[in-house]
Design a protein around this motif. Structure first.
Motif, PDB file in Angstrom:
ATOM      1  N   SER A 173       9.044  -6.627   3.555  1.00  0.00           N
ATOM      2  CA  SER A 173       7.959  -5.609   3.878  1.00  0.00           C
ATOM      3  C   SER A 173       8.572  -4.368   3.325  1.00  0.00           C
ATOM      4  CB  SER A 173       7.510  -5.588   5.173  1.00  0.00           C
ATOM      5  OG  SER A 173       8.392  -4.832   5.970  1.00  0.00           O
ATOM      6  N   ALA A 174       7.679  -3.358   3.116  1.00  0.00           N
ATOM      7  CA  ALA A 174       8.063  -1.987   2.645  1.00  0.00           C
ATOM      8  C   ALA A 174       8.790  -1.331   3.458  1.00  0.00           C
ATOM      9  CB  ALA A 174       7.084  -1.203   2.124  1.00  0.00           C
ATOM     10  N   MET A 175       8.474  -1.506   4.809  1.00  0.00           N
ATOM     11  CA  MET A 175       9.266  -0.910   5.948  1.00  0.00           C
ATOM     12  C   MET A 175      10.665  -1.557   5.844  1.00  0.00           C
ATOM     13  SD  MET A 175       9.146   1.599   8.203  1.00  0.00           S
ATOM     14  CE  MET A 175       7.469   2.293   8.346  1.00  0.00           C
ATOM     15  N   GLN A 176      10.849  -2.993   6.131  1.00  0.00           N
ATOM     16  CA  GLN A 176      11.948  -3.482   6.287  1.00  0.00           C
ATOM     17  C   GLN A 176      12.964  -3.097   5.151  1.00  0.00           C
ATOM     18  OE1 GLN A 176      10.356  -7.612   6.168  1.00  0.00           O
ATOM     19  NE2 GLN A 176      11.026  -7.928   8.183  1.00  0.00           N
ATOM     20  N   LYS A 177      12.345  -2.842   3.812  1.00  0.00           N
ATOM     21  CA  LYS A 177      13.066  -2.449   2.686  1.00  0.00           C
ATOM     22  C   LYS A 177      13.717  -1.090   3.010  1.00  0.00           C
ATOM     23  CE  LYS A 177      13.215  -2.374  -2.281  1.00  0.00           C
ATOM     24  NZ  LYS A 177      12.636  -2.396  -3.549  1.00  0.00           N
ATOM     25  N   LYS A 178      12.670  -0.121   3.288  1.00  0.00           N
ATOM     26  CA  LYS A 178      13.185   1.300   3.826  1.00  0.00           C
ATOM     27  C   LYS A 178      14.316   1.092   4.923  1.00  0.00           C
ATOM     28  CE  LYS A 178      12.096   5.682   3.366  1.00  0.00           C
ATOM     29  NZ  LYS A 178      12.054   6.675   2.123  1.00  0.00           N
ATOM     30  N   SER A 319       3.885 -12.781   6.480  1.00  0.00           N
ATOM     31  CA  SER A 319       4.986 -12.772   7.529  1.00  0.00           C
ATOM     32  C   SER A 319       6.478 -13.077   6.795  1.00  0.00           C
ATOM     33  CB  SER A 319       4.633 -13.793   8.533  1.00  0.00           C
ATOM     34  OG  SER A 319       3.978 -15.156   7.743  1.00  0.00           O
ATOM     35  N   PRO A 320       6.885 -12.240   6.279  1.00  0.00           N
ATOM     36  CA  PRO A 320       7.982 -12.459   5.110  1.00  0.00           C
ATOM     37  C   PRO A 320       9.343 -12.877   5.908  1.00  0.00           C
ATOM     38  CG  PRO A 320       7.894 -10.159   5.495  1.00  0.00           C
ATOM     39  CD  PRO A 320       6.373 -10.918   5.944  1.00  0.00           C
ATOM     40  N   SER A 321       9.516 -12.586   7.266  1.00  0.00           N
ATOM     41  CA  SER A 321      10.828 -13.163   7.660  1.00  0.00           C
ATOM     42  C   SER A 321      10.701 -14.496   8.234  1.00  0.00           C
ATOM     43  CB  SER A 321      10.957 -12.352   9.162  1.00  0.00           C
ATOM     44  OG  SER A 321      11.025 -10.933   8.933  1.00  0.00           O
ATOM     45  N   SER A 433       2.678  -2.656   8.849  1.00  0.00           N
ATOM     46  CA  SER A 433       1.538  -1.733   9.224  1.00  0.00           C
ATOM     47  C   SER A 433       0.187  -1.903   8.130  1.00  0.00           C
ATOM     48  CB  SER A 433       1.895  -0.273   8.997  1.00  0.00           C
ATOM     49  OG  SER A 433       2.687   0.384   9.815  1.00  0.00           O
ATOM     50  N   GLY A 434       0.667  -2.304   6.664  1.00  0.00           N
ATOM     51  CA  GLY A 434      -0.577  -2.412   5.820  1.00  0.00           C
ATOM     52  C   GLY A 434      -0.965  -3.664   6.171  1.00  0.00           C
ATOM     53  N   SER A 435      -0.480  -4.685   6.382  1.00  0.00           N
ATOM     54  CA  SER A 435      -0.917  -6.171   6.591  1.00  0.00           C
ATOM     55  C   SER A 435      -1.873  -6.220   7.812  1.00  0.00           C
ATOM     56  CB  SER A 435       0.161  -7.218   6.805  1.00  0.00           C
ATOM     57  OG  SER A 435       0.918  -7.208   5.443  1.00  0.00           O
ATOM     58  N   GLU A 448       3.284   4.283   2.912  1.00  0.00           N
ATOM     59  CA  GLU A 448       3.678   3.431   3.901  1.00  0.00           C
ATOM     60  C   GLU A 448       3.628   4.088   5.467  1.00  0.00           C
ATOM     61  OE1 GLU A 448       5.105   0.103   6.167  1.00  0.00           O
ATOM     62  OE2 GLU A 448       4.453   0.472   4.161  1.00  0.00           O
ATOM     63  N   PHE A 449       4.131   5.418   5.396  1.00  0.00           N
ATOM     64  CA  PHE A 449       4.102   6.154   6.665  1.00  0.00           C
ATOM     65  C   PHE A 449       2.728   6.791   6.859  1.00  0.00           C
ATOM     66  CE2 PHE A 449       8.413   5.973   5.191  1.00  0.00           C
ATOM     67  CZ  PHE A 449       8.910   5.738   6.448  1.00  0.00           C
ATOM     68  N   GLY A 450       1.544   6.838   6.023  1.00  0.00           N
ATOM     69  CA  GLY A 450       0.338   7.248   6.338  1.00  0.00           C
ATOM     70  C   GLY A 450      -0.161   6.067   7.151  1.00  0.00           C
ATOM     71  N   LEU A 451       0.155   4.803   6.693  1.00  0.00           N
ATOM     72  CA  LEU A 451      -0.455   3.320   7.354  1.00  0.00           C
ATOM     73  C   LEU A 451       0.314   3.577   8.751  1.00  0.00           C
ATOM     74  CD1 LEU A 451       0.383   0.922   4.629  1.00  0.00           C
ATOM     75  CD2 LEU A 451      -1.884   2.040   5.171  1.00  0.00           C
ATOM     76  N   VAL A 452       1.530   3.984   9.133  1.00  0.00           N
ATOM     77  CA  VAL A 452       2.188   3.934  10.344  1.00  0.00           C
ATOM     78  C   VAL A 452       1.043   4.932  11.311  1.00  0.00           C
ATOM     79  CG1 VAL A 452       3.980   4.966  11.593  1.00  0.00           C
ATOM     80  CG2 VAL A 452       4.566   3.454   9.723  1.00  0.00           C
TER      81      VAL A 452
END
Length: 496
Positions: A173-178, A319-321, A433-435, A448-452
């Motif tokens: 996910s974008a958050m995991q990558k960040k 659910s990428p993990s 968050s997005g999903s 991503e952080f707007g979604l948070v």
């Protein structure tokens, strides 16, 4: 207690050696020579203790070459409110009648991997010291999203170690990558590969068992170890939270001592549910271990048929993990169920390597059916479950936990089983968050952080400080390589 290799039962090492080495030289995984027993009286007594004290009790059964002081040093360093945002370390939420969410994501990286990876650096450095090894330990990690960040956070700036993490370029996910690409620490490295998690995992295992690479590291005063759950030091801490949870349910009066529970686990690599199997065979009263998969349902098919076949489409899911087709920890289970038959394990996993499939014996099929139930769901069913749980119970769960809830509901409907059930909740919804927002029908046009921020408004769950802090962090790692170049990247990163 000593540890054997699943591919050569004649191998016998101490727990310190198993943890330091990570994987046996023959490619097998280390397993305990026996599963230690705990009594109902032990469980009752644990109900009055802290999580760290419960961890001490379980580790003392498995790490018999560690001193009491060494084990206390490890558990007290890991399981505290400096590292976790709750005194309980793992929280139990009563979702609906007889069903409990075991929230394993209150650590620094907001995923269940913290439960093991906050203590692994302590276990590993203690093991190295006990063995008198005078080498820098290079931790190699393949991640499908959560292990990478949890390992990086656990090992950052730990003296005498370097940690290198590989993740699939488009498989987190974008958050995991960040989380990974902004990682701080002078001893860390992160690299994306063109491929999926199985490619990364296979590459790491191949490099691990390469004599040429081991010799090159040794020439430079280094040795490999692992933070993936192929390392017993990663798996053993996961047993603790199942033991702890049962003790807590008894202490809270939710169950009577001796009552059986079901355990539901969303899993791709099989380690998290295997920890539940070990807890059961230690003496925790468990009725059924329920294995939940996403569209990459190789484990579901295996548990139902006894045929493991990775020759199938690989799905990139929300659910990428769990996007995994080669479940490493299954090897440990099959070693136990086959009566420690290392020749049989070599045959099955040799076939997996060559043809992508194997089929277990009828006896092992029956043993699996007695212990496990398996189910799966696709992305649309996962989203529907997130919305249903949110609408009915005002509870927001992530995309992995929702897979487990959906599979459990299917199990209960199919069997009529009313046994009280613990569902492993493996990640904070903020990591996806997005999903999660899309699933409950909210706008997902923000970054991503707007979604948070939007998810915080919707869920009423405080944003974890560690994730909020990522917003302004500088990206340090941008390299993307072909999977064939992993070894060269390691040599370059280590300067050898």
């Amino acid at each position: 207690m000593f540890y054997k290799s699943t591919r050569n039962s004649e191998v016998k090492v101490s727990s310190a050696q198993a943890i330091a080495q990570g994987i046996s030289e023959d490619g097998g995984l280390f397993v305990p020579s026996e599963i230690p027993a705990i009594t109902l009286d032990d469980i009752k007594a644990l109900g009055e203790k802290s999580y760290a004290e419960r961890a001490f009790f379980v580790f003392s059964k498995y790490l018999t070459d560690f001193t009491e002081a060494e084990i206390r040093y490890c558990v007290e360093g890991a399981y505290n409110t400096k590292n976790f945002d709750t005194d309980n370390i793992a929280e139990l939420a009563h979702l609906f009648d007889g069903t409990y969410m075991l929230e394993l994501w209150h650590g620094p990286t907001c995923a269940f991997k913290d439960m093991a990876l906050q203590i692994l650096p302590y276990l590993l450095t203690t093991s190295i010291k006990k063995l008198g090894v005078d080498k820098k330990v290079v931790i190699l990690v393949a991640t499908s999203g959560d292990t990478g960040k949890a390992a990086l956070e656990g090992f950052k700036d730990v003296e005498g170690t370097e940690i290198l993490v590989f993740y699939p370029e488009d498989g987190v996910s974008a958050m995991q990558k960040k989380q990974m690409t902004t990682q701080e620490g002078g001893n860390v490295g992160v690299c994306a590969i063109k491929g999926n998690f199985d490619d990364a995992q296979t590459g790491v295992k191949t490099i691990f068992t390469s004599k040429e690479t081991a010799d090159k590291l040794a020439e430079n005063g280094m040795m490999f170890s692992s933070a993936n759950s192929i390392n017993w030091g990663r798996l053993a801490p996961q047993i603790i939270y199942y033991v702890s949870t049962y003790a807590q349910l008894v202490a809270d009066g939710e169950i009577e001592l001796g009552d059986k529970i079901n355990i539901v686990v969303p899993t791709g690599n099989f380690g998290n549910i295997l920890a539940g199997y070990y807890a059961k065979h230690m003496g925790i009263p468990v009725n059924k271990l329920i294995c939940a998969s996403n569209a990459n349902n190789v484990l579901t098919d295996f548990i139902k048929t006894g045929v493991y076949d990775r020759n199938r489409p690989f799905h990139t899911t929300i659910s990428p993990s769990m996007d995994i087709l080669i479940s490493s920890n299954l090897e440990r289970l099959l070693y136990h169920l086959s009566g420690s038959d290392d020749a049989q394990i070599r045959e099955w996993f040799g076939s997996l390597s060559k043809t992508g499939r194997y089929e277990v014996t009828d006896e092992v099929k029956k043993a699996i059916a007695d212990e496990f139930y398996a189910g799966c769901c696709d992305d649309e069913q996962t989203k529907a479950c997130i919305k249903e749980i949110y609408d009915e119970y005002s509870y927001t769960c992530d995309t992995h936990t929702a897979v487990a809830v959906k599979v459990y509901k299917d199990y209960a409907a199919a069997t009529g089983d009313k046994t009280k059930t613990v569902i492993a909740s493996t990640a904070s919804p903020y990591k996806f968050s997005g999903s999660v927002l899309a699933a409950i029908g909210k706008d997902t046009n923000a970054d991503e952080f707007g979604l948070v921020d939007e998810l915080a408004e919707v869920s009423k769950i405080p944003v974890p400080a560690s994730l909020a802090a990522l917003k302004d962090k500088e990206v340090r790692f941008t390299k993307v390589i072909d999977k064939a170049d992993m070894k060269d990247y390691i040599y370059s990163a280590l300067g050898i």
